[in-house]
Design a protein around this motif. Structure first.
Motif, PDB file in Angstrom:
ATOM      1  N   UNK A  81       9.961  65.481  27.011  1.00  0.00           N
ATOM      2  CA  UNK A  81      11.157  65.484  25.950  1.00  0.00           C
ATOM      3  C   UNK A  81      12.507  65.373  26.381  1.00  0.00           C
ATOM      4  N   UNK A  82      12.853  66.129  27.433  1.00  0.00           N
ATOM      5  CA  UNK A  82      14.305  65.856  28.199  1.00  0.00           C
ATOM      6  C   UNK A  82      14.591  64.642  28.419  1.00  0.00           C
ATOM      7  N   UNK A  83      13.580  63.648  28.642  1.00  0.00           N
ATOM      8  CA  UNK A  83      14.189  62.165  28.849  1.00  0.00           C
ATOM      9  C   UNK A  83      14.197  61.470  27.680  1.00  0.00           C
ATOM     10  N   UNK A  84      12.836  61.688  26.740  1.00  0.00           N
ATOM     11  CA  UNK A  84      13.446  60.901  25.575  1.00  0.00           C
ATOM     12  C   UNK A  84      14.589  61.351  24.586  1.00  0.00           C
ATOM     13  N   UNK A  85      14.776  62.749  24.638  1.00  0.00           N
ATOM     14  CA  UNK A  85      15.922  62.985  23.740  1.00  0.00           C
ATOM     15  C   UNK A  85      17.091  63.360  24.341  1.00  0.00           C
ATOM     16  N   UNK A  86      17.062  62.529  25.840  1.00  0.00           N
ATOM     17  CA  UNK A  86      18.251  62.885  26.886  1.00  0.00           C
ATOM     18  C   UNK A  86      19.446  61.790  26.494  1.00  0.00           C
ATOM     19  N   UNK A  87      20.513  61.965  27.139  1.00  0.00           N
ATOM     20  CA  UNK A  87      21.652  60.993  26.769  1.00  0.00           C
ATOM     21  C   UNK A  87      21.602  59.587  27.102  1.00  0.00           C
ATOM     22  N   UNK A  88      20.734  59.390  28.090  1.00  0.00           N
ATOM     23  CA  UNK A  88      20.310  57.963  28.468  1.00  0.00           C
ATOM     24  C   UNK A  88      19.056  57.357  27.636  1.00  0.00           C
ATOM     25  N   UNK A  89      18.638  58.005  26.707  1.00  0.00           N
ATOM     26  CA  UNK A  89      17.462  57.250  25.989  1.00  0.00           C
ATOM     27  C   UNK A  89      18.142  56.541  25.080  1.00  0.00           C
ATOM     28  N   UNK A  90      17.399  55.171  24.753  1.00  0.00           N
ATOM     29  CA  UNK A  90      18.074  54.350  23.704  1.00  0.00           C
ATOM     30  C   UNK A  90      16.625  54.094  22.926  1.00  0.00           C
ATOM     31  N   UNK A  91      16.021  54.663  23.047  1.00  0.00           N
ATOM     32  CA  UNK A  91      14.694  54.594  22.128  1.00  0.00           C
ATOM     33  C   UNK A  91      14.806  54.555  20.669  1.00  0.00           C
ATOM     34  N   UNK A  92      15.881  55.125  20.238  1.00  0.00           N
ATOM     35  CA  UNK A  92      15.970  55.136  18.747  1.00  0.00           C
ATOM     36  C   UNK A  92      17.047  54.062  18.289  1.00  0.00           C
ATOM     37  N   UNK A  93      17.733  53.781  19.341  1.00  0.00           N
ATOM     38  CA  UNK A  93      18.413  52.391  19.143  1.00  0.00           C
ATOM     39  C   UNK A  93      17.563  51.296  19.041  1.00  0.00           C
ATOM     40  N   UNK A  94      16.339  51.130  19.898  1.00  0.00           N
ATOM     41  CA  UNK A  94      15.455  50.359  20.095  1.00  0.00           C
ATOM     42  C   UNK A  94      14.805  50.205  18.608  1.00  0.00           C
ATOM     43  N   UNK A  95      14.482  51.186  18.037  1.00  0.00           N
ATOM     44  CA  UNK A  95      13.747  51.347  16.857  1.00  0.00           C
ATOM     45  C   UNK A  95      14.745  50.746  15.691  1.00  0.00           C
ATOM     46  N   UNK A  96      15.985  50.991  15.719  1.00  0.00           N
ATOM     47  CA  UNK A  96      17.029  50.341  14.942  1.00  0.00           C
ATOM     48  C   UNK A  96      16.840  48.605  15.248  1.00  0.00           C
ATOM     49  N   UNK A  97      16.979  48.262  16.325  1.00  0.00           N
ATOM     50  CA  UNK A  97      16.741  46.970  16.547  1.00  0.00           C
ATOM     51  C   UNK A  97      15.865  46.159  15.902  1.00  0.00           C
ATOM     52  N   UNK A  98      14.846  47.078  15.584  1.00  0.00           N
ATOM     53  CA  UNK A  98      13.773  46.048  14.922  1.00  0.00           C
ATOM     54  C   UNK A  98      14.115  45.305  13.932  1.00  0.00           C
ATOM     55  N   UNK A  99      14.925  45.950  12.873  1.00  0.00           N
ATOM     56  CA  UNK A  99      15.349  45.322  11.797  1.00  0.00           C
ATOM     57  C   UNK A  99      16.223  44.175  12.276  1.00  0.00           C
ATOM     58  N   UNK A 100      16.950  43.779  13.113  1.00  0.00           N
ATOM     59  CA  UNK A 100      17.716  42.725  13.651  1.00  0.00           C
ATOM     60  C   UNK A 100      16.617  41.862  14.068  1.00  0.00           C
ATOM     61  N   UNK A 101      15.832  42.514  14.789  1.00  0.00           N
ATOM     62  CA  UNK A 101      14.695  41.352  15.396  1.00  0.00           C
ATOM     63  C   UNK A 101      13.906  40.675  14.186  1.00  0.00           C
ATOM     64  N   UNK A 102      13.368  41.506  13.239  1.00  0.00           N
ATOM     65  CA  UNK A 102      12.703  41.036  12.136  1.00  0.00           C
ATOM     66  C   UNK A 102      13.518  39.897  11.399  1.00  0.00           C
ATOM     67  N   UNK A 103      15.055  40.233  11.147  1.00  0.00           N
ATOM     68  CA  UNK A 103      15.663  39.197  10.709  1.00  0.00           C
ATOM     69  C   UNK A 103      15.722  37.793  11.333  1.00  0.00           C
ATOM     70  N   UNK A 104      15.783  37.919  12.607  1.00  0.00           N
ATOM     71  CA  UNK A 104      16.077  36.840  13.347  1.00  0.00           C
ATOM     72  C   UNK A 104      14.534  35.990  13.446  1.00  0.00           C
TER      73      UNK A 104
END
Length: 311
Positions: A279-302
């Motif tokens: 959890x400390x890695x996934x929820x830590x300050x260097x995790x971009x996993x949820x930015x990655x999830x948001x980017x799925x919308x832009x990938x789908x649009x493309x």
């Protein structure tokens, strides 16, 4: 869009010719950074057919189609007459006469998707098959681009199963010059041999590097992103009841992650905290996993715009 516009398919990243993957990624980045984008898919109808569960991919393609001006029809696993015995081939022939695009998660072989794609009136987009998750790779490449200002030269350490996400990542990252993908997979759970060979062929053309090992010896230095995925891939099971013991050494925990103080952490989600990542890695300050999830919308649009473009 015109009624006679040719449609293009994305079933594997192999379907994208030289330079096309880069153009799709840049289009996704552009969608992410633009405030307005118009409705280039106005007048089109997109079917979203998922036989398996999905949060991010299903929502992202639905949202993407609506944002681009298309209308959507969603089908669940029990909604079509396939459930009562109609052949997959007949289902595909019918849908191709009614839809402009079909986004499908079968979680099985890509052969069914290939069969549906043997026409030019309806685009077929693979939203995850057993072998490959191509739109996830587009998402990952957009994420790397947005985080680091480009994909070229990025170095990724992937730990875990050589699953469909890892396959797409290998086939995608190797298309960009100077990139490195270091795969660390449990013995017996590595990347498919054909996928590994194809990714290395791409790497030979671009000056990229792809390596797979089944241990944690000789970890690379200077990594930009540490990436892992869920140990139990959606829609699959493992025949060995003791499989977890093989995966535990490949968990991403703070001691491993801290070897790379400048690296970002990536995960395609859903995550099981305490299994593939702490959890400390996934929820830590260097995790971009949820930015990655948001980017799925832009990938789908493309992907939708690339597949449904006129030409």
């Amino acid at each position: 869009m015109t009624a006679t516009a040719r449609r293009y398919h994305l079933i594997s990243l192999d379907d994208l010719g030289p330079g096309e993957l880069d153009r799709v990624v840049r289009l996704g980045v552009d969608f992410a950074e633009r405030r307005t984008h118009g409705e280039p898919l106005s007048g089109t109808v997109v079917g979203v057919y998922f036989r398996k569960t999905s949060t991010r991919t299903r929502t992202s393609f639905s949202a993407a189609a609506l944002r681009l001006g298309a209308r959507i029809i969603s089908f669940g696993p029990d909604d079509l007459q396939e459930k009562t015995g109609e052949s997959s081939a007949d289902t595909g022939r019918v849908l191709a006469r009614m839809l402009d695009a079909l986004v499908a998660r079968t979680a099985g072989s890509t052969e069914e998707l290939r069969a549906w794609a043997r026409q030019e009136s309806m685009s077929v987009i693979n939203a995850m098959s057993a072998a490959e998750h191509p739109t996830q790779a587009v998402t990952d490449l957009i994420t790397l681009h947005r985080r680091f200002g480009g994909v070229t030269g990025r170095r990724v350490l992937y730990l875990g199963e050589g699953n469909n996400t890892a396959a797409a990542l290998a086939l995608g990252l190797a298309r960009f010059p100077g990139t490195e993908l270091h795969l660390r997979t449990p013995q017996g759970y590595g990347l498919d041999g054909d996928v590994l060979a194809r990714s290395r062929e791409y790497a030979a053309e671009t000056g990229a590097f792809v390596e797979e090992r089944h241990d944690l010896d000789h970890l690379p230095d200077g990594i930009d992103a540490v990436y892992t995925t869920r140990w139990q891939t959606t829609g699959t099971t493992k025949p060995d009841p003791h499989w977890r013991s093989a995966f535990v050494p490949f968990r991403v925990h703070s001691a491993l992650f801290d070897r790379y103080p400048e690296a970002a952490f990536m995960h395609d989600l859903p995550a099981h905290r305490g299994d593939e990542v702490t959890a400390d890695v996934l929820d830590g300050p260097r995790s971009i996993a949820f930015d990655q999830a948001e980017n799925k919308v832009y990938a789908a649009m493309a992907v939708l715009e690339w597949c449904l473009r006129d030409g």
